[in-house]
Write an enzyme that holds these catalytic residues in place. Structure first.
Site, mmCIF file in Angstrom:
data_model
loop_
_atom_site.group_PDB
_atom_site.id
_atom_site.type_symbol
_atom_site.label_atom_id
_atom_site.label_comp_id
_atom_site.label_asym_id
_atom_site.label_seq_id
_atom_site.Cartn_x
_atom_site.Cartn_y
_atom_site.Cartn_z
ATOM 1 N N ARG A 50 0.712 -1.227 0.746
ATOM 2 C CA ARG A 50 -0.258 0.243 0.076
ATOM 3 C C ARG A 50 1.008 1.097 0.008
ATOM 4 O O ARG A 50 2.070 1.145 0.234
ATOM 5 C CB ARG A 50 -0.596 0.069 1.179
ATOM 6 N N ALA A 52 1.047 4.847 -2.444
ATOM 7 C CA ALA A 52 0.548 4.899 -3.455
ATOM 8 C C ALA A 52 1.562 5.067 -4.491
ATOM 9 O O ALA A 52 1.734 4.154 -5.699
ATOM 10 C CB ALA A 52 0.158 6.880 -4.056
ATOM 11 N N ASP A 235 -2.150 10.465 -2.501
ATOM 12 C CA ASP A 235 -1.967 9.932 -3.587
ATOM 13 C C ASP A 235 -2.795 9.963 -5.149
ATOM 14 O O ASP A 235 -2.816 9.403 -5.772
ATOM 15 C CB ASP A 235 -3.667 8.630 -3.049
ATOM 16 N N ASN A 245 -5.289 12.320 -0.602
ATOM 17 C CA ASN A 245 -4.645 10.965 0.555
ATOM 18 C C ASN A 245 -5.348 11.568 1.993
ATOM 19 O O ASN A 245 -6.770 10.255 1.150
ATOM 20 C CB ASN A 245 -3.821 12.872 1.641
ATOM 21 N N LYS A 246 -5.160 9.958 2.609
ATOM 22 C CA LYS A 246 -5.976 9.158 3.754
ATOM 23 C C LYS A 246 -7.576 9.846 3.999
ATOM 24 O O LYS A 246 -6.838 11.236 4.583
ATOM 25 C CB LYS A 246 -5.161 8.263 4.559
HETATM 26 O O1 MRU Z 1 -4.539 3.472 1.827
HETATM 27 P P1 MRU Z 1 -3.262 3.565 1.713
HETATM 28 O O2 MRU Z 1 -2.538 2.835 3.191
HETATM 29 O O3 MRU Z 1 -2.463 3.163 0.351
HETATM 30 O O4 MRU Z 1 -3.040 4.903 1.428
HETATM 31 C C1 MRU Z 1 -1.535 5.647 1.725
HETATM 32 C C2 MRU Z 1 -1.946 7.288 1.693
HETATM 33 O O5 MRU Z 1 -3.133 7.557 1.766
HETATM 34 C C3 MRU Z 1 -0.523 7.485 1.763
HETATM 35 O O6 MRU Z 1 -0.528 8.688 2.480
HETATM 36 C C4 MRU Z 1 -0.139 7.803 0.259
HETATM 37 O O7 MRU Z 1 -0.347 6.944 -0.073
HETATM 38 C C5 MRU Z 1 1.233 8.807 0.419
HETATM 39 S S1 MRU Z 1 2.156 8.542 1.024
HETATM 40 C C6 MRU Z 1 3.251 7.347 0.464
#
Ligand code: MRU
Length: 344
Positions: A50, A52, A235, A245-246
């Protein structure tokens, strides 16, 4: 984290993909050994891999596995296999643009050069580039962190989320290496706890002081003046700098704006989607209700008669951000013109 890489390809075109199973951390460090594209798609969907950039790197290798399984016998069947497999892998999760970006790269390479060797070379190039992008983001962002600052971060943006040091956490690691004795508050990041499980694990392994806070506590800590800077990943970032983002990131941006705390999104150029004018066009993944209604496999909501809302991401307007830290420099103020100037 020791020497176990988040993502590794073992062998040549007859090789396999190895991924740390992030669903088992921090209790167990397990490595998945995958030889079939469906197994990689499943790993992406259930967040065994997981973040991005990490999803993009895994996708490249997934396409090598998928095309290999189809055993194409000539250039025409190879090209067809390549575009079909790339489309399937790209559909595994909707929000992180790195996934579609990597699949597009593999599909174009397969069209130009229909051999497994060429596909593996492209997947390896994406992997190596991501390491370099992380390094550049770390270097560009480290000077933004005041000495001895308290940095608040959300979700996991480190070595588990990329092939290198991370995005927002690469900035933290680089500042720490330069002697900044900062400390970190890691939002736990409900519902899947990437902050409590993964970010805290990565920082503790480096000896960086870290406190885990509930997501709901973060705006209050910002209001109390306990946070000097907020650093998060993304993302997908639209052409005007709006960043998905998350889930929970948007609330941080509102609190930062209200209380005058700078907040930066740290993301590689591979996370920008300049085809979208703004964040309203970013597809947001809705995930299963069970992720909200259970915790550690135990039901926490009443057993019947209760639904759930589980958007995995939210969109933060670029105008709420102090800037976007990229591998190509810091974009500030966040405007369409400045995004185009740095990335166009
Ligand atoms: O659902 P996930 O764990 O893949 O979400 C990840 C995030 O939201 C990160 O903050 C995002 O990918 C950017 S940092 C690598």
């Amino acid at each position: 984290m020791g020497m176990t890489p988040t993502i590794a390809w073992q062998g040549d075109i007859d090789g396999r993909l190895e991924l740390i199973d992030q669903t088992r951390l921090p209790a167990e460090l397990c490595v998945l050994r995958l030889e079939r594209v469906d197994d990689v798609i499943d790993a992406i969907r259930r967040l065994a891999v997981r973040g991005a950039p990490a999803i993009g790197v895994a996708a490249g290798y997934a396409i090598v596995l998928g095309v290999r399984e189809r055993v194409p016998t000539d250039a025409t069947t190879f090209r067809r296999a390549c575009s079909e497999v790339a489309a399937r892998v790209a559909a595994a999760r909707p929000t992180a643009i790195n996934l579609g970006w990597a699949c597009g790269r593999l599909a174009r390479r397969g069209e130009r050069e229909p051999t497994l060797g060429a596909l593996l070379a492209e997947a390896r190039a994406i992997h190596a580039e991501d390491v370099a992008l992380c390094r550049a983001m770390g270097e560009n962002g480290a000077p933004l962190i005041p000495d001895r600052a308290t940095v608040l971060t959300h979700c996991n943006t480190g070595r588990l989320a990329t092939a290198g040091d991370g995005t927002a956490l690469a900035v933290v690691f680089e500042a720490w290496r330069r002697g900044n004795r900062l400390r970190v508050i890691a939002d736990e990041t409900r519902p899947l706890l990437q902050g409590a499980r993964l970010t805290a694990w990565e920082l503790a392994a480096e000896g960086i002081p870290v406190d885990v806070a509930t997501d709901g506590a973060a705006p209050a800590l910002i209001a109390r003046g306990e946070v000097d800077i907020v650093l998060v990943g993304a993302d997908r970032i639209a052409a005007n700098g709006d960043a998905a983002n998350k889930i929970g990131t948007y609330a941080l941006a509102l609190a930062c704006r209200e209380h005058g705390v700078p907040m930066y999104v740290v993301a590689p150029s591979s996370s920008f989607d300049l085809s979208l004018p703004d964040g309203a066009h970013i597809p947001i993944e809705d995930r299963a209700a069970d992720e909200v209604l259970t915790l550690g496999g135990q039901r926490i909501a009443p057993p019947a008669g209760v639904g759930a809302r589980n958007p995995a991401f939210d969109v933060t307007p670029g105008r709420l951000l102090g800037g976007l830290v990229t591998d190509r420099g810091v974009i500030r103020p966040v405007t369409t013109e400045n995004v185009k100037r740095v990335l166009g």
